[in-house]
Design a protein around this motif. Structure first.
Motif, short mmCIF file in Angstrom:
data_model
loop_
_atom_site.label_atom_id
_atom_site.label_comp_id
_atom_site.label_asym_id
_atom_site.label_seq_id
_atom_site.Cartn_x
_atom_site.Cartn_y
_atom_site.Cartn_z
N GLY A 106 0.82 -1.22 0.00
CA GLY A 106 0.00 0.00 0.00
C GLY A 106 0.84 1.25 0.00
N ARG A 107 1.93 1.21 0.76
CA ARG A 107 2.83 2.37 0.79
C ARG A 107 3.49 2.60 -0.56
NH1 ARG A 107 3.73 7.02 3.65
NH2 ARG A 107 5.94 7.59 3.54
N PRO A 111 1.78 6.47 -4.74
CA PRO A 111 1.92 7.36 -5.91
C PRO A 111 1.01 6.96 -7.06
CG PRO A 111 4.08 6.80 -5.02
CD PRO A 111 3.09 5.93 -4.32
N LEU A 112 0.85 5.66 -7.29
CA LEU A 112 -0.04 5.21 -8.36
C LEU A 112 -1.48 5.57 -8.06
CD1 LEU A 112 -0.22 3.69 -11.03
CD2 LEU A 112 -0.45 1.58 -9.74
N GLN A 113 -1.89 5.46 -6.79
CA GLN A 113 -3.24 5.85 -6.41
C GLN A 113 -3.44 7.34 -6.59
OE1 GLN A 113 -5.73 3.74 -5.53
NE2 GLN A 113 -7.04 5.54 -5.60
N ILE A 136 -0.11 16.35 -11.60
CA ILE A 136 0.20 15.36 -10.57
C ILE A 136 1.47 15.78 -9.85
CG2 ILE A 136 0.74 12.94 -10.16
CD1 ILE A 136 -0.75 12.27 -12.70
N LYS A 137 1.40 15.86 -8.54
CA LYS A 137 2.55 16.24 -7.74
C LYS A 137 2.97 15.05 -6.89
CE LYS A 137 1.04 21.07 -7.49
NZ LYS A 137 0.67 22.18 -6.60
N LEU A 138 4.14 14.51 -7.20
CA LEU A 138 4.68 13.37 -6.47
C LEU A 138 5.99 13.77 -5.80
CD1 LEU A 138 4.13 10.30 -8.83
CD2 LEU A 138 2.77 11.02 -6.88
N ASP A 139 6.12 13.40 -4.55
CA ASP A 139 7.36 13.62 -3.80
C ASP A 139 8.06 12.29 -3.63
OD1 ASP A 139 6.63 16.29 -3.51
OD2 ASP A 139 5.53 15.89 -1.65
N GLY A 140 9.33 12.24 -3.99
CA GLY A 140 10.05 11.00 -3.83
C GLY A 140 11.10 10.83 -4.90
N PRO A 141 11.71 9.67 -4.96
CA PRO A 141 12.78 9.44 -5.95
C PRO A 141 12.21 9.39 -7.36
CG PRO A 141 12.22 7.40 -4.82
CD PRO A 141 11.46 8.49 -4.11
N ARG A 142 13.09 9.57 -8.31
CA ARG A 142 12.70 9.53 -9.72
C ARG A 142 12.73 8.07 -10.19
NH1 ARG A 142 12.32 12.90 -14.11
NH2 ARG A 142 12.84 11.95 -16.12
#
Length: 333
Positions: A106-107, A111-113, A136-142
């Motif tokens: 789930g974690r 990002p996909l959700q 879409i704003k995603l925080d995290g690695p590329r």
């Protein structure tokens, strides 16, 4: 009916949990085989004792046989403990691993959700020019999900520019075409009202005025189409019954009978767009009808919603052509 399917999170959890249990079973089996290979053969303890002691005292063989039985029972219990206790431990650890895997899946899929939620909001937006501005704003690695979100944002940006450019072109072209059409109509009206205008000139002028009016209505339709694609910023109370009566009174019957059955049908919206909606339906019902045919306009409330129904006695539209009628400026025959 579509069969219910497991979610991606559940499928990943089952795959990871199944692989973990399979690896645990293989490890348990190898442990059992390795331990079993180290067990002495039946009678091995007595045989070793006999070879070790050349002159055993009386009763030693019975003690050695008793010891051999104790050793055999101990080995069997040890093997049984490996299978039962090891299997129970594997089951408990597997359940914990599956629960942890469900949380981790789930974690990882958050990002996909988020991408799915953003795409759903854009698809359900009441106006395309408002929904396409969202990103879409995603925080995290590329990683792969980050690249997917970036690709999706680039696609949205291109679609946004394309829709904006199309709307600006229609609006600008419509405004630019209004001026020459208005000037042409004024010149034709002046020419028609001249005292010395011949009948041929008057007939030609009336024909050109009709063509000019058709072009003006087309331009107005383009402007209205551009406006209707945007989300309504102001809403007013409108009764469809009043609009139906007003439009029916203003629409030329052209030899057809227009019957209005107006019951209260309150809605909130843009009065101009709603009036054009009723006008288009009634005008089409009159135009695409048989000579001496009948047009019926009915309004009312049904199931908590306002209903506008326009019907005529004209030829039926083929079923495969119905969907195409909802395209702008689409006509049959």
């Amino acid at each position: 009916m579509r069969r219910p399917r497991l979610t991606l999170r559940a499928r990943l959890t089952l795959v990871y949990g199944g692989l973990f249990l399979l690896a645990g079973l293989v490890l348990l089996g190898l442990t059992y085989l390795l331990v079993e290979g180290q067990f002495p053969d039946e009678g091995q303890v007595v045989s070793d004792a006999v070879h070790t002691e050349q002159n055993p005292p009386p009763g030693a063989e019975e003690e050695w046989s008793h010891l051999q039985g104790v050793v055999d029972v101990t080995w069997d219990e040890a093997l049984s403990a490996i299978l039962t206790q090891g299997g129970l431990a594997l089951f408990l650890v597997g359940a914990i691993a599956i629960a942890i895997g469900y949380l981790v899946a789930g974690r990882m899929l958050q990002p996909l959700q988020r991408i799915t939620d953003t795409a759903g909001r854009i698809a359900e937006a009441p106006a395309a020019d408002r929904g396409l501005h969202e990103r879409i704003k995603l925080d995290g690695p590329r990683d792969e999900l980050g690249e997917l979100a970036e690709t999706f944002n680039v696609m949205l940006e291109r679609l946004d520019h394309s829709f904006d450019g199309q709307r600006r072109f229609i609006a600008n072209a419509s405004h630019e075409l209004r001026t020459p059409l208005t000037l042409t109509r004024a010149l034709l009206e002046v020419a028609l009202h001249r005292p010395n205008a011949s009948p041929e000139v008057r007939q030609l002028g009336e024909t050109l005025l009709e063509i000019n009016g058709r072009h003006e209505r087309l331009i107005e339709g383009l402007l209205l189409l551009t406006r209707s694609d945007r989300e309504l910023t102001e809403r007013s109370y409108v009764d469809l019954a009043d609009l139906a009566e007003h439009v029916a009174a203003q629409t030329p019957a052209e030899g057809r009978e227009i019957a209005v059955e107006a019951a209260e049908a309150p809605v909130t919206g843009d009065p101009v767009l709603l009036e054009r909606l009723v006008h288009n339906l009634v005008e089409n019902a009159v135009r695409y009808n048989v000579d001496g045919g009948r047009v019926r306009v009915r309004t009312g409330a049904r199931g908590g919603a306002a209903v506008l129904e326009v019907s005529n006695t004209g030829p039926a539209v083929p079923a495969y052509e119905v969907a195409a009628l909802f395209e702008p400026f689409r006509r049959l025959g």
